[in-house]
Design a protein around this motif. Structure first.
Motif, short mmCIF file in Angstrom:
data_model
loop_
_atom_site.label_atom_id
_atom_site.label_comp_id
_atom_site.label_asym_id
_atom_site.label_seq_id
_atom_site.Cartn_x
_atom_site.Cartn_y
_atom_site.Cartn_z
N ARG A 361 33.12 25.44 -61.26
CA ARG A 361 32.07 25.18 -62.25
C ARG A 361 31.61 23.73 -62.19
N SER A 362 30.31 23.52 -62.25
CA SER A 362 29.72 22.18 -62.28
C SER A 362 29.45 21.79 -63.73
N GLN A 363 29.92 20.61 -64.12
CA GLN A 363 29.76 20.19 -65.51
C GLN A 363 29.21 18.76 -65.63
N SER A 364 28.90 18.13 -64.51
CA SER A 364 28.49 16.72 -64.53
C SER A 364 27.42 16.49 -63.48
N LEU A 365 26.55 15.50 -63.74
CA LEU A 365 25.58 15.10 -62.72
C LEU A 365 26.27 14.59 -61.47
N PHE A 366 27.45 14.01 -61.64
CA PHE A 366 28.17 13.38 -60.54
C PHE A 366 29.55 14.01 -60.38
N GLU A 367 29.58 15.31 -60.41
CA GLU A 367 30.82 16.09 -60.39
C GLU A 367 31.76 15.64 -59.27
N GLY A 368 33.03 15.44 -59.64
CA GLY A 368 34.05 15.15 -58.64
C GLY A 368 34.05 13.73 -58.13
N SER A 369 33.52 12.77 -58.90
CA SER A 369 33.51 11.37 -58.45
C SER A 369 33.80 10.46 -59.63
N GLU A 370 34.00 9.18 -59.33
CA GLU A 370 34.26 8.21 -60.39
C GLU A 370 33.04 7.99 -61.28
N LEU A 371 31.88 8.44 -60.85
CA LEU A 371 30.65 8.29 -61.63
C LEU A 371 30.55 9.29 -62.77
N ASN A 502 20.03 15.89 -55.37
CA ASN A 502 21.02 15.33 -54.45
C ASN A 502 21.64 14.07 -55.03
N THR A 503 22.93 13.92 -54.89
CA THR A 503 23.64 12.78 -55.44
C THR A 503 24.43 12.07 -54.37
N SER A 504 24.69 10.80 -54.60
CA SER A 504 25.48 10.00 -53.68
C SER A 504 26.43 9.14 -54.49
N LEU A 505 27.21 8.33 -53.81
CA LEU A 505 28.12 7.41 -54.48
C LEU A 505 27.40 6.17 -54.98
N SER A 506 26.10 6.08 -54.67
CA SER A 506 25.32 4.94 -55.13
C SER A 506 24.00 5.44 -55.72
N PRO A 507 24.04 6.05 -56.92
CA PRO A 507 22.80 6.51 -57.54
C PRO A 507 21.88 5.33 -57.86
N GLY A 508 20.59 5.61 -57.90
CA GLY A 508 19.63 4.53 -58.17
C GLY A 508 18.31 5.08 -58.66
N MET A 554 29.63 2.40 -64.95
CA MET A 554 29.49 2.54 -66.40
C MET A 554 28.13 3.13 -66.77
N ALA A 555 27.06 2.62 -66.15
CA ALA A 555 25.71 3.11 -66.47
C ALA A 555 25.53 4.56 -66.03
N ALA A 556 26.13 4.92 -64.88
CA ALA A 556 26.02 6.31 -64.41
C ALA A 556 26.73 7.26 -65.37
N ARG A 557 27.89 6.87 -65.87
CA ARG A 557 28.59 7.72 -66.83
C ARG A 557 27.80 7.85 -68.13
N ALA A 558 27.18 6.77 -68.56
CA ALA A 558 26.36 6.83 -69.77
C ALA A 558 25.20 7.79 -69.57
N LEU A 559 24.53 7.71 -68.41
CA LEU A 559 23.44 8.64 -68.11
C LEU A 559 23.95 10.08 -68.10
N ASP A 560 25.11 10.29 -67.50
CA ASP A 560 25.71 11.61 -67.44
C ASP A 560 25.90 12.19 -68.84
N ARG A 561 26.38 11.36 -69.77
CA ARG A 561 26.62 11.84 -71.14
C ARG A 561 25.31 12.22 -71.85
N VAL A 562 24.28 11.40 -71.65
CA VAL A 562 23.01 11.67 -72.33
C VAL A 562 22.38 12.96 -71.82
N VAL A 563 22.34 13.13 -70.49
CA VAL A 563 21.73 14.33 -69.94
C VAL A 563 22.56 15.56 -70.29
#
Length: 613
Positions: A361-371, A502-508, A554-563
């Motif tokens: 199951r996918s539950q995050s924009l950045f599933e399976g990473s530190e983001l 598509n996601t990477s380890l360096s979102p922008g 930190m900013a990526a996790r914040a974005l993840d929570r909002v979305v």
């Protein structure tokens, strides 16, 4: 950045290759030491002149042909505009960029068309030095004027992401024939120099701006390792090695682009494509069906060892896939309705019944990473960032305890059904006579699910049965690939099964293209749900302005929570690994990249060499 002791040596080498010294006009601008590579955060992991990358076979033989199967169709050879269906994956073989990505680092670029660059610490401008050897496939040299032309063309007529990114540039100056400067003052975007480094370069002398946005089967002139060969509209495309490719000896290209011909064959149906692979009409296959991967490969060629299978585990985020609700439609504008729609999807049943239990199951924009924010409480710094952005985040998502609800796997979980009906009631809908209706008007809850493939249709019909238990009528509309693409581009749908975030380890900056307010108002973006939350834009800005890796995380996790708090889709699933099947005359390097498989690193065994070197 190169070590300081190497910078003068590199600068002399650049000049020795023929780069003209700065003209008188260059005195108007500040300068920086010439460097050959640039990383989003920190320093590049490798020297640009390193012998080869870990994920290639530097001695891979050249020759032969690979046939790649594609489900769908195509009607244009221009991959840089919204209109039309381009050939997926073909662009990298035909069109080079100023700099080339390393696939073992989050976001680091090395020399390609640009042999060197200059950039200050605040990244308020960047200068590119064109390699004097760079040539288009027609033999004409690549110049700084071609770069400026490409920039202006894509800014005004390119895809929405190019238009959005490039409009942040304040000014462009040609310093000399091989040197160009981009003024980025005021953009406050530390990723922008790297985005410009990934700019495709088109020839001014062979590109007509007036017709650039039209669908066309007339190939664009590029500078890449291949040129377009045979074209059969909607059926196949053949790319042939350019024997005069200027970049064949560049370090970044060692071990890459090993086939003399790359052929894309198109199939309308996934089952037909699989049968073509079994018969040897297609050389490789990226499997997406875990049930088929588990039990569908028991056929003679497999048993005889003529077909090989690989399981690769990339280090990049798994990303998100979901049944995406278009919030531009009134029926999906209430977040309680959207959350209820997720409760009605029985992932556990569908995963077992349709996919042999092979998905996660996918539950995050950045599933399976530190983001990813999943399972992680927001610390004080992240909470401050969320407050400054004006974000609205649910308490359980803020403290990291939220999980997508798990069903009993029966396909008729009564507890989940009651929870969903309660959310509908809170949003003004009630179940009456077996139909979900808007209490104020009696309007029934109906919508359309748009599909273009049998796999999408199978999943949609499964979801349709789940929704019927709550009195919701969902029609499944099957259209062809061209109409499907047009309707997504124009946001003319209620719900779709979508996965191309598509996601990477360096979102922008791509996050603005996916979720930003402006993107949602512009045809052709990937903001399919129509997210219109200014807090999202502020958090994307925090991502691209981050100077340190920890600030980006930190900013990526914040974005993840909002979305996540917006419940814009019914979360689906992801593959736990990449599943690759190939006929044994196609060979792969012994190690894969952080991004997983790369077709450009493969080669043909009967061209020479051994398998999996």
């Amino acid at each position: 950045m190169l070590p300081r002791l190497l910078l003068p040596v590199f600068a002399l080498a650049v000049l020795a290759t023929g780069l003209a010294p700065p003209s008188a006009a260059a005195a108007e601008f500040p300068r920086a030491p010439v460097q050959a590579a640039i990383a989003m955060h920190g320093e590049p992991a490798a020297r640009p002149d390193a012998a080869h990358r870990r994920y290639v076979n530097p001695d891979a033989p050249k020759g032969g042909r690979i046939v790649l199967g594609v489900q769908g169709t195509f009607d244009t050879l221009n991959p840089f505009v919204v209109r039309g269906l381009p050939v997926p994956g073909a662009r990298q073989y035909l069109h080079e960029t100023l700099l080339a990505r390393s696939y073992d680092e989050p976001f680091t670029l090395y020399p390609q068309i640009a042999a060197g660059l200059e950039v200050p610490d605040d990244r308020s401008w960047i200068i590119f030095h064109v390699d004097p050897r760079a040539r288009f496939s027609d033999g004409r040299p690549v110049t700084a004027a071609d770069i400026r032309f490409s920039f202006e063309l894509l800014r005004e007529r390119g895809r929405p992401n190019h238009r959005s990114y490039y409009r942040k540039v304040r000014q462009v100056d040609l310093i000399d024939v091989q040197t160009i400067r981009f003024d980025l003052a005021g953009a406050n975007d530390r990723e922008l120099p790297l985005i410009l480094g990934l700019m495709p370069v088109l020839p001014q002398h062979a590109t007509d701006p007036a017709t650039f946005e039209d669908t066309t089967l007339q190939p664009l002139v590029g500078s890449g390792p291949y040129t377009v060969g045979e074209v059969r509209a909607g059926e196949s495309l053949s790319l042939r090695r350019n024997p005069n490719w200027w970049g064949r000896d560049l370090t970044i290209n060692r071990g890459l682009f090993n086939f003399d011909e790359i052929r894309f064959e198109f199939y309308r149906d996934g089952n037909t494509l699989f049968e073509a692979f079994k018969k040897g009409l297609v050389d490789s296959r990226v499997e997406t069906d875990p049930g088929r991967w588990t039990s569908g490969y028991d056929f003679p060629a497999m048993r005889e060892g003529r077909i090989l299978r690989e399981t690769l585990r990339p280090g990049t985020p798994k990303g998100i896939r979901g049944l995406t609700m278009n919030t531009r439609r009134p029926v999906f504008q209430d977040v309680r309705v959207r959350e209820a729609m997720g409760l009605l999807f029985d992932f556990e049943w569908a995963n077992h019944a349709l996919y042999a239990g092979g998905f996660e199951r996918s539950q995050s924009l950045f599933e399976g990473s530190e983001l990813s924010a999943r399972g992680r409480p927001a610390d004080a710094a992240e909470r401050r960032l969320l407050a400054q952005s004006g974000a609205r985040v649910r308490d359980d998502i803020l403290d990291g305890t939220y999980q997508v609800p798990v069903s009993d796997g029966s396909g008729s979980d009564r507890t989940r059904l009651r929870q969903a009906i309660a959310l509908f009631a809170a949003a003004g809908w009630h179940l009456e006579g077996g139909a979900m209706r808007l209490a104020a008007t009696g309007q029934p809850f109906t919508f359309e699910f748009l599909v273009a493939t049998r796999d999408q249709e199978r999943l949609a019909l499964t979801y349709q049965r789940f929704l019927q238990r709550a009195g919701i009528r969902m029609a499944v509309r099957n259209v062809d690939a061209v109409q499907y693409d047009r309707r997504l581009r124009e946001y003319d749908f209620d719900m779709v099964d979508y996965r191309w975030w598509n996601t990477s380890l360096s979102p922008g900056n791509e996050q603005a293209f996916y979720w930003g307010v402006a993107a949602g108002r512009s045809p052709g973006s990937r903001n399919l749900p129509g997210i219109a939350d200014p807090a999202v834009d502020r958090l994307v800005a925090a991502i691209v302005e981050a100077r340190r890796r920890e600030d980006l995380v930190m900013a990526a996790r914040a974005l993840d929570r909002v979305v996540t708090s917006g419940f814009y889709w019914v979360p689906l699933f992801h593959q736990p690994a990449q599943w690759i099947a190939r006929w044994n005359h196609i060979a792969m390097p012994a190690e894969s990249s952080v991004f997983g498989y790369l077709v450009e690193t493969w080669w043909r065994r009967d061209a020479g060499g051994a398998d999996r070197q």
